[in-house]
Structure formats: C-alpha cells, structure tokens
Design an enzyme around this catalytic site. Structure first.
Site, PDB file in Angstrom:
ATOM      1  N   SER A 274      88.150 -45.291 -19.484  1.00 21.51           N
ATOM      2  CA  SER A 274      88.441 -43.880 -19.736  1.00 21.51           C
ATOM      3  C   SER A 274      89.956 -43.738 -19.763  1.00 21.51           C
ATOM      4  O   SER A 274      90.670 -44.595 -19.220  1.00 21.51           O
ATOM      5  CB  SER A 274      87.874 -43.050 -18.571  1.00 21.51           C
TER       6      SER A 274
ATOM      7  N   TYR B  22      86.207 -41.371  -9.587  1.00 19.85           N
ATOM      8  CA  TYR B  22      86.152 -41.718 -11.018  1.00 19.85           C
ATOM      9  C   TYR B  22      87.422 -42.443 -11.448  1.00 19.85           C
ATOM     10  O   TYR B  22      87.374 -43.471 -12.123  1.00 19.85           O
ATOM     11  CB  TYR B  22      85.945 -40.431 -11.824  1.00 19.85           C
TER      12      TYR B  22
HETATM   13  P1  NAD Z   1      76.192 -39.344 -20.297  1.00 17.65           P
HETATM   14  O1  NAD Z   1      75.963 -38.612 -19.008  1.00 17.65           O
HETATM   15  O2  NAD Z   1      75.847 -38.693 -21.584  1.00 17.65           O
HETATM   16  O3  NAD Z   1      75.471 -40.759 -20.255  1.00 17.65           O
HETATM   17  C1  NAD Z   1      75.479 -41.561 -19.102  1.00 17.65           C
HETATM   18  C2  NAD Z   1      74.389 -42.590 -19.229  1.00 17.65           C
HETATM   19  O4  NAD Z   1      74.379 -43.365 -18.019  1.00 17.65           O
HETATM   20  C3  NAD Z   1      72.982 -41.995 -19.360  1.00 17.65           C
HETATM   21  O5  NAD Z   1      72.202 -42.816 -20.210  1.00 17.65           O
HETATM   22  C4  NAD Z   1      72.441 -42.063 -17.922  1.00 17.65           C
HETATM   23  O6  NAD Z   1      71.023 -42.114 -17.853  1.00 17.65           O
HETATM   24  C5  NAD Z   1      73.068 -43.377 -17.486  1.00 17.65           C
HETATM   25  N1  NAD Z   1      73.127 -43.541 -16.041  1.00 17.65           N
HETATM   26  C6  NAD Z   1      73.692 -42.724 -15.124  1.00 17.65           C
HETATM   27  N2  NAD Z   1      73.491 -43.227 -13.881  1.00 17.65           N
HETATM   28  C7  NAD Z   1      72.812 -44.388 -14.042  1.00 17.65           C
HETATM   29  C8  NAD Z   1      72.308 -45.367 -13.141  1.00 17.65           C
HETATM   30  N3  NAD Z   1      72.458 -45.268 -11.809  1.00 17.65           N
HETATM   31  N4  NAD Z   1      71.629 -46.424 -13.650  1.00 17.65           N
HETATM   32  C9  NAD Z   1      71.438 -46.539 -14.988  1.00 17.65           C
HETATM   33  N5  NAD Z   1      71.893 -45.643 -15.884  1.00 17.65           N
HETATM   34  C10 NAD Z   1      72.572 -44.590 -15.405  1.00 17.65           C
HETATM   35  O7  NAD Z   1      77.742 -39.751 -20.230  1.00 17.65           O
HETATM   36  P2  NAD Z   1      78.779 -40.234 -21.351  1.00 17.65           P
HETATM   37  O8  NAD Z   1      79.788 -39.172 -21.488  1.00 17.65           O
HETATM   38  O9  NAD Z   1      78.091 -40.757 -22.540  1.00 17.65           O
HETATM   39  O10 NAD Z   1      79.491 -41.417 -20.539  1.00 17.65           O
HETATM   40  C11 NAD Z   1      79.296 -42.787 -20.831  1.00 17.65           C
HETATM   41  C12 NAD Z   1      80.484 -43.575 -20.303  1.00 17.65           C
HETATM   42  O11 NAD Z   1      81.664 -43.150 -20.972  1.00 17.65           O
HETATM   43  C13 NAD Z   1      80.746 -43.378 -18.814  1.00 17.65           C
HETATM   44  O12 NAD Z   1      81.145 -44.611 -18.241  1.00 17.65           O
HETATM   45  C14 NAD Z   1      81.883 -42.395 -18.795  1.00 17.65           C
HETATM   46  O13 NAD Z   1      82.660 -42.500 -17.637  1.00 17.65           O
HETATM   47  C15 NAD Z   1      82.649 -42.851 -20.026  1.00 17.65           C
HETATM   48  N6  NAD Z   1      83.566 -41.847 -20.564  1.00 17.65           N
HETATM   49  C16 NAD Z   1      83.099 -40.642 -20.992  1.00 17.65           C
HETATM   50  C17 NAD Z   1      84.007 -39.730 -21.500  1.00 17.65           C
HETATM   51  C18 NAD Z   1      83.581 -38.390 -22.006  1.00 17.65           C
HETATM   52  O14 NAD Z   1      84.469 -37.574 -22.267  1.00 17.65           O
HETATM   53  N7  NAD Z   1      82.305 -38.129 -22.186  1.00 17.65           N
HETATM   54  C19 NAD Z   1      85.368 -40.033 -21.529  1.00 17.65           C
HETATM   55  C20 NAD Z   1      85.798 -41.256 -21.077  1.00 17.65           C
HETATM   56  C21 NAD Z   1      84.879 -42.163 -20.594  1.00 17.65           C
END
Ligand code: NAD
Length: 262
Positions: free
Chosen positions: A144, A157
């Site tokens: 991130s 985080y």
């Molecule tokens: P999201 O909440 O849409 O998806 C998260 C996924 O992780 C889901 O499929 C959920 O079921 C799964 N998950 C959560 N806890 C779990 C567990 N204990 N075991 C197995 N699966 C689990 O989130 P997203 O925004 O798509 O985030 C995905 C990644 O991208 C994360 O690592 C997040 O930190 C990173 N990220 C997101 C953003 C953003 O702006 N959305 C920015 C930077 C980084």
C-alpha cells in the site's frame, strides 16, 4: 506480454476487490487460479464456475483463514493437488482498523498483523519449494502507499504494510539466483469495500454526503484527485508475472495517483 498458460496462481483474499480483479486478470492470461477469501458459499461457487467457463482455465477455491498458518499451508497444498502447482502467489488478503494508538484494541492489532503481514510469510514459505522445483515463480505482495508513508490512526496497517515491503525485499534476495521473483505493489486509494467503509465513516463523522466524503478522502492524498482502479492494479500484477519483469526483484511499484511522489 507473455501469457500464463500452464501456470497456477494462488490469490489470497480474492472473493472481492483487488484480489478478485487480479484473479480475473491472471485467468484472462490463461493461468489456473486458486481463489480464497470469505463470502457466501453460493456466490463464491458462482464466481469460481464463471471464471473457469469464461477463460477455459482451472479455478478452485480455498476457504483458508489467513490468520491460521495450517490453513494457509493447506491452501497451497490444495493448489498443487487440484491445479497442478503454485507458480504465482499473490499475497493480497488484507483488513483495516482505524483508531489512535491509545485506543487501538490489542486484538485488532494482532488480527491486522496476522492477515496483512504474517499470512504472506506463511504462504511464501509454503509456496517457495514448489517454485524452486520448477525454477520459476512470481510472488506479488499487495502492500500500500501505507507501506511507504504513514497516516494517523492506522498503526497496525502501516506497520504491517511497511513490514511486507521488507519481507518482499528479503524474498527477492533469497531467490535472486533463480527464476523466481518477488515484488510488491503499493496502491493508493482504490474504491473497494475496504475503502467504502472508510468513506462511510468519514461521511458520518464530518456530516458529509457520500460524494463529498469520497472527494475529501481521495483529494487529501492523491494529487491526481482520481481513485486508482482495480483493473490498473491487476494490470501491474500481470506485468510482474510476465517475462519482461524477469529482472525486477524486490521492487515496490507505486500505483497511487502521485501520493508518495510528494
Ligand atoms: P476487500 O475488503 O475488498 O477484500 C479483502 C479480501 O480479503 C476479501 O476477499 C476478504 O474475504 C479477504 N479476507 C479478509 N480477511 C481474511 C482472512 N482472515 N482470511 C482470508 N481472506 C480474508 O479489500 P481490498 O481493498 O480489495 O484490499 C485488498 C488488498 O489491497 C489489501 O491487502 C489491502 O490492504 C490492499 N490495499 C487496498 C487499497 C484500497 O484502497 N482499497 C489500497 C492499498 C492497498
């Protein structure tokens, strides 16, 4: 860009958001895919079957909880048994909790570190022997912008994401003489469920309507004032899996609308 026929990708947290986008993009390149994440079983099965039919690839699902090392190992073993390998590992599952340090619940600290950092260690440890056996592999860690810079109220985080940037570098060094690469992607704001929750919280806290809260959130951090899309992050993941990226090792690629250029 070379296609990925015959490769198998394990994408953690791929039942929604960025992980699902990456799973779709890898399947479109011809890779078999192991889906993982939480959700309603019927919806996940629909997703699994749809992806397999659309792209003519093998798609399996593991319900492994990323806080449980034994389940993570079983997920990798299942990919090998059912799909023929574990050539690409995308450590994507992530959760967020927002609170100042003095009020940050210990249990949330442990959970954020477990899902966002330790899970990547356990999955990497389980997948590497399979990659080494073929002398080919791709590890893509979803970090991130918070892996490079900090914000208030995100102690767990930010610590986990800085940690995964470090883990990526160690993995890259330990595989440097092989056909295995390890890199991270550092997205800025991507409009997924994880971010929608933060927009809703901001709207409630500051008495803004949803569009105002969305603009405020993205405008605070992105010089572009635009969200990053899931497809853009997935495109970078596909690039990192391509032959063109053979000598990109231990890098963290920012996809953040200029956030960390400031
Ligand atoms: P999201 O909440 O849409 O998806 C998260 C996924 O992780 C889901 O499929 C959920 O079921 C799964 N998950 C959560 N806890 C779990 C567990 N204990 N075991 C197995 N699966 C689990 O989130 P997203 O925004 O798509 O985030 C995905 C990644 O991208 C994360 O690592 C997040 O930190 C990173 N990220 C997101 C953003 C953003 O702006 N959305 C920015 C930077 C980084």
């Amino acid at each position: 860009m070379s296609r990925l026929e015959g490769r198998t990708a394990v994408v953690t947290g791929s039942t929604s958001g960025i992980g699902l986008g990456i799973a779709r993009a890898l399947a479109a390149q011809g890779a078999n895919v192991m889906l993982n994440g939480f959700g309603e079983p019927a919806a996940i099965e629909k997703l699994r079957a749809g992806l397999a039919a659309e792209h003519g690839v093998g798609v399996a699902y593991s319900s492994a909880d990323m806080t449980k090392p034994a389940e993570i190992r079983a997920m990798v073993a299942q990919a090998v048994a059912e799909l023929g390998g574990a050539d690409i590992l995308v450590n994507n599952a992530g959760i967020q909790h927002v609170a100042p340090i003095e009020r940050f619940p210990d249990e949330r600290w442990d959970a954020v570190l477990a899902v966002n950092l330790s899970a990547a260690f356990h999955a990497t440890k389980a997948a590497l022997p399979h990659m080494r056996a073929r002398n080919w592999g791709r590890i893509v860690n979803i970090a991130s912008a918070h892996g490079l810079v900090a914000s208030v109220e995100k102690a767990a985080y930010v610590a986990a994401k800085h940690g995964i940037v470090g883990l990526t570098k160690v993995t890259a060094l330990e595989t440097a003489r092989t056909g295995i690469t390890a890199n991270a992607i550092a997205p800025g704001w991507v409009l997924t469920d994880l971010v929608q929750k933060q927009i809703d919280a901001l709207a409630a806290r500051e008495k803004l309507d949803r569009p105002q809260a969305k603009d405020r959130l993205v405008g605070e951090k992105h010089p572009s004032r635009e969200f990053v899309t899931v497809e853009q992050v997935a495109g970078v993941a596909v690039f990192l899996c391509s032959e063109a990226a053979n000598e990109i090792r231990g890098a963290t690629l920012s996809v953040d609308g200029g956030w960390t250029a400031q």
